[in-house]
Design a protein around this motif. Structure first.
Motif, PDB file in Angstrom:
ATOM      1  N   ARG A  75       0.827  -1.211   0.000  1.00 57.73           N
ATOM      2  CA  ARG A  75       0.000   0.000   0.000  1.00 57.73           C
ATOM      3  C   ARG A  75       0.860   1.259   0.000  1.00 57.73           C
ATOM      4  O   ARG A  75       0.565   2.215  -0.709  1.00 57.73           O
ATOM      5  N   LEU A  76       1.918   1.261   0.800  1.00 59.29           N
ATOM      6  CA  LEU A  76       2.781   2.430   0.873  1.00 59.29           C
ATOM      7  C   LEU A  76       3.527   2.646  -0.443  1.00 59.29           C
ATOM      8  O   LEU A  76       3.670   3.783  -0.896  1.00 59.29           O
ATOM      9  N   ARG A  77       3.964   1.584  -1.072  1.00 56.38           N
ATOM     10  CA  ARG A  77       4.630   1.718  -2.380  1.00 56.38           C
ATOM     11  C   ARG A  77       3.677   2.321  -3.412  1.00 56.38           C
ATOM     12  O   ARG A  77       4.063   3.200  -4.183  1.00 56.38           O
ATOM     13  N   ILE A  78       2.447   1.846  -3.426  1.00 55.36           N
ATOM     14  CA  ILE A  78       1.453   2.399  -4.356  1.00 55.36           C
ATOM     15  C   ILE A  78       1.212   3.869  -4.038  1.00 55.36           C
ATOM     16  O   ILE A  78       1.161   4.712  -4.947  1.00 55.36           O
ATOM     17  N   PHE A  79       1.083   4.204  -2.762  1.00 58.57           N
ATOM     18  CA  PHE A  79       0.865   5.594  -2.354  1.00 58.57           C
ATOM     19  C   PHE A  79       2.036   6.478  -2.790  1.00 58.57           C
ATOM     20  O   PHE A  79       1.834   7.578  -3.306  1.00 58.57           O
ATOM     21  N   ILE A  80       3.247   5.994  -2.608  1.00 59.76           N
ATOM     22  CA  ILE A  80       4.435   6.755  -3.013  1.00 59.76           C
ATOM     23  C   ILE A  80       4.412   6.999  -4.521  1.00 59.76           C
ATOM     24  O   ILE A  80       4.654   8.121  -4.991  1.00 59.76           O
ATOM     25  N   HIS A  81       4.096   5.976  -5.285  1.00 57.66           N
ATOM     26  CA  HIS A  81       4.062   6.146  -6.741  1.00 57.66           C
ATOM     27  C   HIS A  81       2.900   7.032  -7.178  1.00 57.66           C
ATOM     28  O   HIS A  81       3.014   7.734  -8.188  1.00 57.66           O
ATOM     29  N   LEU A  82       1.811   7.025  -6.429  1.00 58.38           N
ATOM     30  CA  LEU A  82       0.722   7.959  -6.724  1.00 58.38           C
ATOM     31  C   LEU A  82       1.161   9.404  -6.477  1.00 58.38           C
ATOM     32  O   LEU A  82       0.819  10.309  -7.247  1.00 58.38           O
ATOM     33  N   LEU A  83       1.930   9.622  -5.405  1.00 60.39           N
ATOM     34  CA  LEU A  83       2.460  10.958  -5.142  1.00 60.39           C
ATOM     35  C   LEU A  83       3.436  11.393  -6.237  1.00 60.39           C
ATOM     36  O   LEU A  83       3.409  12.541  -6.688  1.00 60.39           O
ATOM     37  N   VAL A  84       4.285  10.482  -6.677  1.00 56.38           N
ATOM     38  CA  VAL A  84       5.227  10.791  -7.753  1.00 56.38           C
ATOM     39  C   VAL A  84       4.463  11.061  -9.048  1.00 56.38           C
ATOM     40  O   VAL A  84       4.800  11.979  -9.807  1.00 56.38           O
ATOM     41  N   LEU A  85       3.410  10.302  -9.304  1.00 56.48           N
ATOM     42  CA  LEU A  85       2.548  10.520 -10.459  1.00 56.48           C
ATOM     43  C   LEU A  85       1.938  11.917 -10.410  1.00 56.48           C
ATOM     44  O   LEU A  85       1.965  12.649 -11.407  1.00 56.48           O
ATOM     45  N   LEU A  86       1.414  12.293  -9.257  1.00 53.05           N
ATOM     46  CA  LEU A  86       0.838  13.628  -9.087  1.00 53.05           C
ATOM     47  C   LEU A  86       1.892  14.699  -9.329  1.00 53.05           C
ATOM     48  O   LEU A  86       1.636  15.699 -10.019  1.00 53.05           O
ATOM     49  N   PHE A  87       3.084  14.506  -8.774  1.00 54.50           N
ATOM     50  CA  PHE A  87       4.177  15.449  -8.994  1.00 54.50           C
ATOM     51  C   PHE A  87       4.475  15.581 -10.481  1.00 54.50           C
ATOM     52  O   PHE A  87       4.638  16.699 -11.005  1.00 54.50           O
ATOM     53  N   GLY A  88       4.578  14.457 -11.196  1.00 52.34           N
ATOM     54  CA  GLY A  88       4.873  14.489 -12.626  1.00 52.34           C
ATOM     55  C   GLY A  88       3.811  15.223 -13.417  1.00 52.34           C
ATOM     56  O   GLY A  88       4.124  16.032 -14.303  1.00 52.34           O
ATOM     57  N   VAL A  89       2.548  14.965 -13.101  1.00 53.06           N
ATOM     58  CA  VAL A  89       1.445  15.635 -13.809  1.00 53.06           C
ATOM     59  C   VAL A  89       1.496  17.142 -13.546  1.00 53.06           C
ATOM     60  O   VAL A  89       1.367  17.948 -14.478  1.00 53.06           O
ATOM     61  N   LEU A  90       1.675  17.527 -12.282  1.00 51.71           N
ATOM     62  CA  LEU A  90       1.726  18.952 -11.950  1.00 51.71           C
ATOM     63  C   LEU A  90       2.938  19.624 -12.586  1.00 51.71           C
ATOM     64  O   LEU A  90       2.842  20.764 -13.071  1.00 51.71           O
ATOM     65  N   MET A  91       4.058  18.943 -12.595  1.00 52.11           N
ATOM     66  CA  MET A  91       5.259  19.501 -13.225  1.00 52.11           C
ATOM     67  C   MET A  91       5.042  19.688 -14.719  1.00 52.11           C
ATOM     68  O   MET A  91       5.364  20.748 -15.270  1.00 52.11           O
ATOM     69  N   ALA A  92       4.505  18.683 -15.380  1.00 47.75           N
ATOM     70  CA  ALA A  92       4.262  18.777 -16.817  1.00 47.75           C
ATOM     71  C   ALA A  92       3.280  19.907 -17.126  1.00 47.75           C
ATOM     72  O   ALA A  92       3.509  20.717 -18.030  1.00 47.75           O
ATOM     73  N   TRP A  93       2.201  19.962 -16.365  1.00 47.06           N
ATOM     74  CA  TRP A  93       1.177  20.981 -16.613  1.00 47.06           C
ATOM     75  C   TRP A  93       1.730  22.386 -16.414  1.00 47.06           C
ATOM     76  O   TRP A  93       1.602  23.253 -17.281  1.00 47.06           O
ATOM     77  N   ASN A  94       2.341  22.631 -15.265  1.00 44.55           N
ATOM     78  CA  ASN A  94       2.802  23.977 -14.951  1.00 44.55           C
ATOM     79  C   ASN A  94       3.969  24.418 -15.830  1.00 44.55           C
ATOM     80  O   ASN A  94       4.047  25.597 -16.207  1.00 44.55           O
ATOM     81  N   CYS A  95       4.847  23.515 -16.177  1.00 42.07           N
ATOM     82  CA  CYS A  95       5.937  23.878 -17.081  1.00 42.07           C
ATOM     83  C   CYS A  95       5.413  24.112 -18.499  1.00 42.07           C
ATOM     84  O   CYS A  95       5.935  24.954 -19.225  1.00 42.07           O
ATOM     85  N   GLY A  96       4.375  23.385 -18.870  1.00 40.78           N
ATOM     86  CA  GLY A  96       3.721  23.647 -20.156  1.00 40.78           C
ATOM     87  C   GLY A  96       3.097  25.035 -20.183  1.00 40.78           C
ATOM     88  O   GLY A  96       3.193  25.761 -21.189  1.00 40.78           O
ATOM     89  N   VAL A  97       2.475  25.423 -19.079  1.00 44.56           N
ATOM     90  CA  VAL A  97       1.900  26.774 -18.967  1.00 44.56           C
ATOM     91  C   VAL A  97       3.010  27.820 -19.053  1.00 44.56           C
ATOM     92  O   VAL A  97       2.874  28.841 -19.742  1.00 44.56           O
ATOM     93  N   LEU A  98       4.125  27.573 -18.350  1.00 47.37           N
ATOM     94  CA  LEU A  98       5.258  28.499 -18.414  1.00 47.37           C
ATOM     95  C   LEU A  98       5.822  28.588 -19.833  1.00 47.37           C
ATOM     96  O   LEU A  98       6.144  29.685 -20.309  1.00 47.37           O
ATOM     97  N   ALA A  99       5.952  27.456 -20.501  1.00 46.99           N
ATOM     98  CA  ALA A  99       6.470  27.459 -21.867  1.00 46.99           C
ATOM     99  C   ALA A  99       5.574  28.279 -22.778  1.00 46.99           C
ATOM    100  O   ALA A  99       6.062  29.061 -23.607  1.00 46.99           O
ATOM    101  N   GLU A 100       4.280  28.130 -22.608  1.00 48.55           N
ATOM    102  CA  GLU A 100       3.338  28.887 -23.429  1.00 48.55           C
ATOM    103  C   GLU A 100       3.419  30.380 -23.138  1.00 48.55           C
ATOM    104  O   GLU A 100       3.324  31.207 -24.041  1.00 48.55           O
TER     105      GLU A 100
END
Length: 187
Positions: free
Chosen positions: A112-137
């Motif tokens: 469960r903790l491994r899945i939770f950690i990867h969900l947090l990393v997934l969230l980080f990746g999505v937020l990073m991609a989104w916000n850097c895409g906004v900055l690039a634009e």
């Protein structure tokens, strides 16, 4: 005499699991290929970075005239090399981790903790991609002075890295749910 459906649900469940296994295996193979392509791109970028810095040093110390574009190109290449390498580091579990809490938990808790950690990393990746895409634009209209290309090129590596981190985190979650391990891209 009527047949009793004693093992039909097992056969049906096995068939569904088999049908689901092929796309998941294809996703894992695709992620491995993508990670290898990112690493080869990073290696190529690192070679270009070394050439750009060498030209800069040669120009400064031998020709007494530094190429104006070399520093800007080197800085841009550093972004691409590190961001692609960071994404592959997430996939290949080459990042720093603290295992002491994880090791202290029972097997179900570890999962469960491994899945939770990867969900947090997934969230980080999505937020990073989104916000850097906004900055690039937002900076796309501005140019990098010495290169003459859009300033958005500085934010594309982080956008790409965030997307890759999200994809690789999904791969890890799938592997945990299937009781498998993600095989590093270079093996």
């Amino acid at each position: 005499m009527l047949a009793t459906p004693t093992n039909e649900p097992d056969v049906a469940a096995g068939g569904r699991a088999q049908a689901l296994a092929a796309p998941l295996d294809a996703y894992t193979r695709g992620c491995a290929r993508l990670a290898r392509a990112c690493m080869w791109t990073s290696v190529f970028g690192l070679i270009c970075l070394i050439i750009a810095v060498s030209l800069q040093i040669f120009g400064r110390h031998v020709l007494n005239s530094t190429p104006t574009w070399a520093e800007s190109l080197a800085l841009l290449l550093v972004l691409y090399v590190t961001m692609l390498g960071a994404a592959v580091g997430v996939r290949d579990a080459g990042h720093i981790g603290f295992e002491s809490l994880l090791d202290a938990l029972p097997a179900a808790g570890q999962r469960r903790l491994r899945i939770f950690i990867h969900l947090l990393v997934l969230l980080f990746g999505v937020l990073m991609a989104w916000n850097c895409g906004v900055l690039a634009e937002s900076v796309a209209a501005y140019k990098i002075p010495n290169l003459g290309i859009s300033n958005a090129w500085k934010y594309i590596p982080a956008t790409l890295s965030g997307t890759l981190i999200a994809l690789f985190s999904i791969e890890h979650i799938i592997a945990i749910l299937r009781n498998q391990k993600v095989v590093p891209a270079w093996r």
